[in-house]
Design a protein around this motif. Structure first.
Motif, short mmCIF file in Angstrom:
data_model
loop_
_atom_site.label_atom_id
_atom_site.label_comp_id
_atom_site.label_asym_id
_atom_site.label_seq_id
_atom_site.Cartn_x
_atom_site.Cartn_y
_atom_site.Cartn_z
N GLY A 331 0.81 -1.21 0.00
CA GLY A 331 0.00 0.00 0.00
C GLY A 331 0.84 1.25 0.00
N ASN A 332 1.91 1.25 0.78
CA ASN A 332 2.81 2.40 0.84
C ASN A 332 4.10 1.97 1.52
OD1 ASN A 332 3.74 5.03 0.52
ND2 ASN A 332 2.91 5.72 2.48
N MET A 333 5.09 2.85 1.51
CA MET A 333 6.38 2.60 2.14
C MET A 333 6.87 3.90 2.77
SD MET A 333 9.98 1.43 0.39
CE MET A 333 9.87 2.77 -0.80
N ILE A 334 7.39 3.79 3.98
CA ILE A 334 8.01 4.94 4.64
C ILE A 334 9.35 4.51 5.24
CG2 ILE A 334 5.88 6.14 5.22
CD1 ILE A 334 6.73 4.80 8.18
N PHE A 335 10.20 5.48 5.50
CA PHE A 335 11.42 5.22 6.26
C PHE A 335 11.21 5.74 7.68
CE2 PHE A 335 13.04 4.58 2.08
CZ PHE A 335 14.01 3.60 2.25
N TYR A 336 11.63 4.93 8.64
CA TYR A 336 11.37 5.25 10.05
C TYR A 336 12.61 5.86 10.69
CZ TYR A 336 9.72 5.01 14.82
OH TYR A 336 9.32 5.35 16.09
N ASN A 337 12.41 6.99 11.36
CA ASN A 337 13.50 7.63 12.11
C ASN A 337 12.94 8.24 13.39
OD1 ASN A 337 16.21 8.29 12.49
ND2 ASN A 337 15.94 10.33 11.63
N GLY A 338 11.94 7.56 13.97
CA GLY A 338 11.26 8.10 15.14
C GLY A 338 11.87 7.67 16.45
N ALA A 339 11.21 8.09 17.54
CA ALA A 339 11.75 7.88 18.88
C ALA A 339 11.19 6.65 19.58
CB ALA A 339 11.48 9.12 19.74
N MET A 340 10.04 6.12 19.11
CA MET A 340 9.40 5.03 19.85
C MET A 340 10.01 3.66 19.54
SD MET A 340 5.35 5.73 20.26
CE MET A 340 4.72 7.21 21.04
N PHE A 341 10.33 3.42 18.28
CA PHE A 341 10.89 2.13 17.87
C PHE A 341 12.34 2.36 17.45
CE2 PHE A 341 6.32 1.98 17.04
CZ PHE A 341 5.93 0.76 17.58
N THR A 342 13.21 2.58 18.43
CA THR A 342 14.57 3.02 18.13
C THR A 342 15.33 1.98 17.30
OG1 THR A 342 15.29 2.14 20.28
CG2 THR A 342 14.73 4.49 20.15
N GLU A 343 15.02 0.69 17.48
CA GLU A 343 15.73 -0.35 16.74
C GLU A 343 15.35 -0.38 15.26
OE1 GLU A 343 12.02 -2.34 18.48
OE2 GLU A 343 13.41 -0.70 18.95
N TRP A 344 14.32 0.35 14.88
CA TRP A 344 13.88 0.40 13.49
C TRP A 344 14.44 1.59 12.73
CZ3 TRP A 344 7.86 -0.55 14.01
CH2 TRP A 344 7.64 -1.85 14.55
N ARG A 345 15.18 2.46 13.37
CA ARG A 345 15.65 3.67 12.70
C ARG A 345 16.46 3.31 11.46
NH1 ARG A 345 17.48 7.24 17.97
NH2 ARG A 345 15.38 7.92 18.59
N GLY A 346 16.15 3.98 10.36
CA GLY A 346 16.81 3.72 9.09
C GLY A 346 16.17 2.63 8.27
N ALA A 387 4.10 9.67 13.12
CA ALA A 387 3.80 10.93 13.79
C ALA A 387 5.08 11.50 14.40
CB ALA A 387 2.74 10.72 14.86
N SER A 388 5.00 12.75 14.82
CA SER A 388 6.20 13.42 15.35
C SER A 388 6.72 12.77 16.63
CB SER A 388 5.90 14.90 15.60
OG SER A 388 4.83 15.04 16.53
N ASP A 389 5.83 12.09 17.38
CA ASP A 389 6.28 11.43 18.61
C ASP A 389 6.88 10.05 18.35
OD1 ASP A 389 4.03 9.94 18.01
OD2 ASP A 389 2.98 10.35 19.90
N GLY A 390 6.88 9.60 17.08
CA GLY A 390 7.44 8.30 16.73
C GLY A 390 6.43 7.18 16.64
#
Length: 409
Positions: A331-346, A387-390
Motif C-alpha cells: 500500500g505504501n512505504m516509509i522510512f522510520y526515524n522516530g523515537a518510539m521504535f529506536t531499533e527500526w531507525r533507518g 507521527a512526530s512522537d514516533g
C-alpha cells in the motif's frame, strides 16, 4: 583512466559493480513473526481511506477514495475539508494522495493526487492548494491543477504517490500504467513512469531526457487481458496534445506497473514499491534513466496464467532488489526515524494489503536491502505513516476502514 581512478577513489564504481551483481531476494514466502511487538489501537473509521498526511500540530489530513478529505485529531475527531475537487470514484480511482509541501511552514500548501473525471473516464491529476484552518473548519483555497495525465480512460490503477527531494526543490510523481501495460515502455506517455518535476509540476532540469518532446498524439487502448494481448490491443481512440508533449522531459524512470510507495532513505537514495500481477511485487532502487522492465519481464505470470519472461533473461533491464511471490499487495512505504521504535531507525516499513501485514526492510547503505520482520496485523493496510512522537499510524483499505495508532508493547 583518470575518470576511472576518480570513481574508484570515491567508491562509486565498486558500489555500482556490487549493485549489478547482487542477487535478487524473493521475500514472498517469508513467515510472519509469532507475535506483535506493538499494540494497535483503533481511533476512528473511514470509508476506503487512502492516505495520511501529518500537520505540524499533530492533526492529520486523511483522504477517502469516494472523495472526502478529513481533518482528524489524534483522538479521532473529524472535520470535513471544504472545496475538495471532484473525483471519479470508480474501481481503483477516486481521491488518492495528500501530501504537505516541503515548505508548508511558510506556504501552507498541500498537494493532491486523484482521478479527475472527464469525457471517456478519468485520469490522474496533480493539484495544489493552500490549506486554510479555522477553529473548527478546514478548506482548500486557490486549488490549481498543475499536471494531468492524458488521455482520460477507464479502469486500471493510478499510482498517485509523491516524494519530495530531500532538498525540497523537486517533486517525484509515481504514475501507474492503468493496467494497459505497453504504455509503460512508451516514452511518449507518462503511464508507467516515475516523473521528476519542479514544485510547479514542470519538467525538472537535469532529467534524463530534459528538453525533449514526444509525439504529437498517442493511442488509447482498453486494459488488455494479459501482456501478450497488450502487444496487439485495439486502439480505441487517438489523443492529440494541445501543446508540446512533455512526457519525455518529465520522465525519471520507466517500466513501472502500479507504483504505490515512493520514499527517500536517510542516505538520499530513492526507493519504490509496486504491485506485480500474480506474483512479482517489487522493491526498486530508483536511479535516473533506468527501465524497470514492466511489462517485458516480471517474476510473475499474468492473472490469467499467461507467462511473462523472467527479468533474468534481460540484463539490459533493471531488476528489483526484493520481490514478493506470492504477493503482499503493498500500500505504501516509509522510512522510520522516530523515537518510539529506536531499533527500526533507518528501516523501511511497507504496508501490505493482500497479505494483511506490516513488513520491515533493512538497508546496507550501498543500494542493497534485506527483508527483516513481517508481522500479521489482520487488516488490509493501505497506508503507514509516522507521527512526530514516533508512533506509527495505519489506515485500513475497507469500508469501514480503521485508523490505528501503533505503539511499542
Amino acid at each position: 583512466m583518470r575518470l576511472i581512478e576518480t570513481l574508484l577513489n570515491g567508491g562509486l564504481l565498486l558500489a555500482l559493480m556490487s549493485g549489478s551483481a547482487r542477487a535478487q531476494v524473493n521475500a514472498g514466502e517469508q513467515k510472519p513473526e509469532p507475535s506483535l511487538p506493538f499494540t494497535m489501537t483503533q481511533v476512528a473509521t473511514f470509508n476506503l481511506p487512502w492516505r495520511i498526511a501529518f500537520l505540524p500540530d499533530g492533526r492529520m489530513l486523511i483522504t477517502e477514495k469516494p472523495g472526502p478529505i478529513w481533518l482528524v485529531t489524534q483522538q479521532g475527531q473529524k472535520i470535513p475539508v471544504d472545496n475538495v475537487p471532484a473525483v471519479l470514484h470508480q474501481g481503483q480511482g477516486g481521491m488518492l494522495g495528500v501530501f504537505l509541501s516541503p515548505h508548508y511552514a511558510s506556504d501552507h500548501n498541500v498537494y493532491l493526487t486523484y482521478a479527475e473525471p472527464g469525457d471517456s473516464g478519468s485520469s490522474l491529476a496533480l493539484a495544489r492548494a493552500r490549506l486554510a484552518l479555522g477553529e473548527n473548519t478546514a478548506s482548500l483555497e486557490g486549488l490549481q491543477v498543475l499536471w494531468r495525465q492524458m488521455p482520460k480512460g477507464r479502469g486500471g490503477q493510478f499510482g498517485a504517490q509523491i516524494a519530495f527531494s530531500p532538498d525540497g526543490q523537486y517533486l517525484f510523481l509515481a504514475v501507474g500504467e492503468r493496467q494497459r501495460m505497453t504504455p509503460a515502455q512508451d516514452p511518449d506517455q507518462a503511464l508507467g513512469k516515475i516523473l521528476r518535476l519542479t514544485l510547479d509540476a514542470k519538467p525538472a532540469p537535469g532529467n534524463p531526457m530534459a528538453g525533449k518532446t514526444g509525439a504529437a498524439s498517442v493511442p488509447l487502448i482498453d486494459p488488455p487481458s494479459d501482456t501478450e494481448a497488450a502487444k496487439t490491443a485495439t486502439v480505441i481512440s487517438t489523443y492529440t496534445f494541445p501543446g508540446p508533449n512533455l512526457a519525455p522531459a518529465e520522465t525519471w524512470t520507466s517500466g513501472h506497473r502500479t507504483p504505490y510507495g515512493l520514499a527517500f532513505a536517510p542516505d538520499g537514495r530513492l526507493w519504490e514499491v509496486e504491485h506485480g500481477p500474480r506474483g512479482g511485487d517489487e522493491l526498486n532502487l530508483i536511479e535516473p534513466g533506468k527501465n524497470y522492465g514492466w511489462p517485458l519481464v516480471a517474476y510473475a505470470v499474468n492473472y490469467n496464467g499467461v507467462p511473462i519472461p523472467s527479468p533474468d533473461t534481460r540484463p539490459d533491464l533493471t531488476k528489483p532488489v526484493i520481490y514478493w511471490t506470492p504477493i503482499i499487495g503493498p500500500g505504501n512505504m516509509i522510512f522510520y526515524n522516530g523515537a518510539m521504535f529506536t531499533e527500526w531507525r533507518g528501516s523501511a516499513l511497507v504496508s501490505g494489503m493482500a497479505s494483511r501485514t506490516l513488513v520491515r526492510i533493512t538497508f546496507d547503505g550501498k543500494g542493497g536491502a534485506t527483508p527483516a520482520e513481517r508481522w500479521d496485523v489482520g487488516h488490509r493496510m493501505r497506508d503507514v505513516e509516522v507521527a512526530s512522537d514516533g508512533a506509527l499510524w495505519m489506515i485500513e483499505d475497507a469500508n469501514p476502514g480503521g485508523l490505528f495508532r501503533v505503539t511499542p508493547k
